[in-house]
Design a protein around this motif. Structure first.
Motif, short mmCIF file in Angstrom:
data_model
loop_
_atom_site.label_atom_id
_atom_site.label_comp_id
_atom_site.label_asym_id
_atom_site.label_seq_id
_atom_site.Cartn_x
_atom_site.Cartn_y
_atom_site.Cartn_z
N LYS A 9 0.81 -1.21 0.00
CA LYS A 9 0.00 0.00 0.00
C LYS A 9 0.85 1.27 0.00
O LYS A 9 0.50 2.25 -0.64
N ASN A 10 1.97 1.25 0.71
CA ASN A 10 2.76 2.48 0.88
C ASN A 10 3.85 2.65 -0.17
O ASN A 10 4.73 3.48 0.00
N CYS A 51 -1.94 -8.00 5.53
CA CYS A 51 -3.36 -7.75 5.31
C CYS A 51 -3.57 -7.63 3.80
O CYS A 51 -2.91 -6.82 3.14
N ILE A 52 -4.47 -8.44 3.26
CA ILE A 52 -4.71 -8.48 1.82
C ILE A 52 -6.06 -7.83 1.52
O ILE A 52 -7.09 -8.22 2.09
N THR A 53 -6.07 -6.84 0.62
CA THR A 53 -7.29 -6.11 0.27
C THR A 53 -7.43 -6.08 -1.26
O THR A 53 -6.45 -5.86 -1.97
N ASN A 54 -8.64 -6.28 -1.74
CA ASN A 54 -8.91 -6.19 -3.17
C ASN A 54 -8.64 -4.76 -3.63
O ASN A 54 -9.18 -3.81 -3.07
N ALA A 55 -7.81 -4.59 -4.64
CA ALA A 55 -7.41 -3.25 -5.10
C ALA A 55 -8.56 -2.50 -5.76
O ALA A 55 -8.56 -1.27 -5.77
N HIS A 56 -9.55 -3.20 -6.28
CA HIS A 56 -10.64 -2.54 -7.00
C HIS A 56 -11.84 -2.25 -6.12
O HIS A 56 -12.49 -1.21 -6.27
N THR A 57 -12.15 -3.16 -5.19
CA THR A 57 -13.36 -3.00 -4.37
C THR A 57 -13.06 -2.53 -2.95
O THR A 57 -13.97 -2.06 -2.26
N GLY A 58 -11.81 -2.71 -2.49
CA GLY A 58 -11.46 -2.32 -1.13
C GLY A 58 -11.85 -3.34 -0.08
O GLY A 58 -11.69 -3.11 1.11
N VAL A 59 -12.35 -4.50 -0.50
CA VAL A 59 -12.76 -5.55 0.43
C VAL A 59 -11.52 -6.25 0.98
O VAL A 59 -10.64 -6.67 0.23
N GLU A 60 -11.46 -6.38 2.31
CA GLU A 60 -10.33 -7.04 2.96
C GLU A 60 -10.62 -8.54 3.07
O GLU A 60 -11.72 -8.94 3.45
N TYR A 61 -9.63 -9.35 2.73
CA TYR A 61 -9.76 -10.80 2.84
C TYR A 61 -9.25 -11.22 4.21
O TYR A 61 -8.09 -11.03 4.53
N THR A 62 -10.13 -11.80 5.03
CA THR A 62 -9.77 -12.14 6.40
C THR A 62 -9.66 -13.64 6.64
O THR A 62 -8.94 -14.06 7.53
N ILE A 75 -3.93 -5.18 -2.74
CA ILE A 75 -3.04 -4.28 -2.00
C ILE A 75 -2.66 -5.00 -0.71
O ILE A 75 -3.52 -5.59 -0.05
N VAL A 76 -1.38 -4.94 -0.36
CA VAL A 76 -0.87 -5.65 0.81
C VAL A 76 -0.37 -4.63 1.83
O VAL A 76 0.34 -3.69 1.48
N ARG A 77 -0.77 -4.83 3.08
CA ARG A 77 -0.25 -4.01 4.18
C ARG A 77 0.45 -4.92 5.17
O ARG A 77 -0.06 -6.01 5.48
N ARG A 78 1.58 -4.49 5.67
CA ARG A 78 2.31 -5.24 6.68
C ARG A 78 1.92 -4.70 8.04
O ARG A 78 2.07 -3.50 8.31
N LEU A 79 1.39 -5.57 8.91
CA LEU A 79 0.88 -5.19 10.22
C LEU A 79 1.58 -5.98 11.31
O LEU A 79 2.03 -7.11 11.07
N PRO A 80 1.65 -5.46 12.54
CA PRO A 80 2.15 -6.25 13.65
C PRO A 80 1.24 -7.46 13.87
O PRO A 80 0.02 -7.36 13.69
#
Length: 83
Positions: A9-10, A51-62, A75-80
């Motif tokens: 993401k960043n 954290c994996i999120t659909n780049a087009h819809t913004g839906v997070e895959y949990t 889109i991938v975010r690195r989280l603690p």
């Protein structure tokens, strides 16, 4: 061969890709492939999760066992890591 396109993401870099066999890949397998591709190091004192999120819809895959269909951009975010 099928492909998932991803980027952090960043970053302003172009999307990278992960290839796999079949029509979908699980969230867990995608996370493992990204960690391997980017050579990210997990240590006991600095664990993380992706954290994996659909780049087009913004839906997070949990659900880590849930499928992500081929040819999708995420889109991938690195989280603690959750403790």
């Amino acid at each position: 061969m099928s492909t998932i396109y991803w980027k952090f993401k960043n970053t302003k870099e172009e999307f990278s890709s992960v290839t796999f066999d079949g029509t979908h890949v699980t969230i867990l397998d995608l996370k493992r492939a990204i960690i391997k591709q980017k050579q990210l190091q997990q240590t006991p004192n600095r664990p993380f999760d992706l954290c994996i999120t659909n780049a087009h819809t913004g839906v997070e895959y949990t659900d880590e066992t849930g499928p992500i269909p081929r040819n999708l951009a995420v889109i991938v975010r690195r989280l603690p890591a959750a403790r």
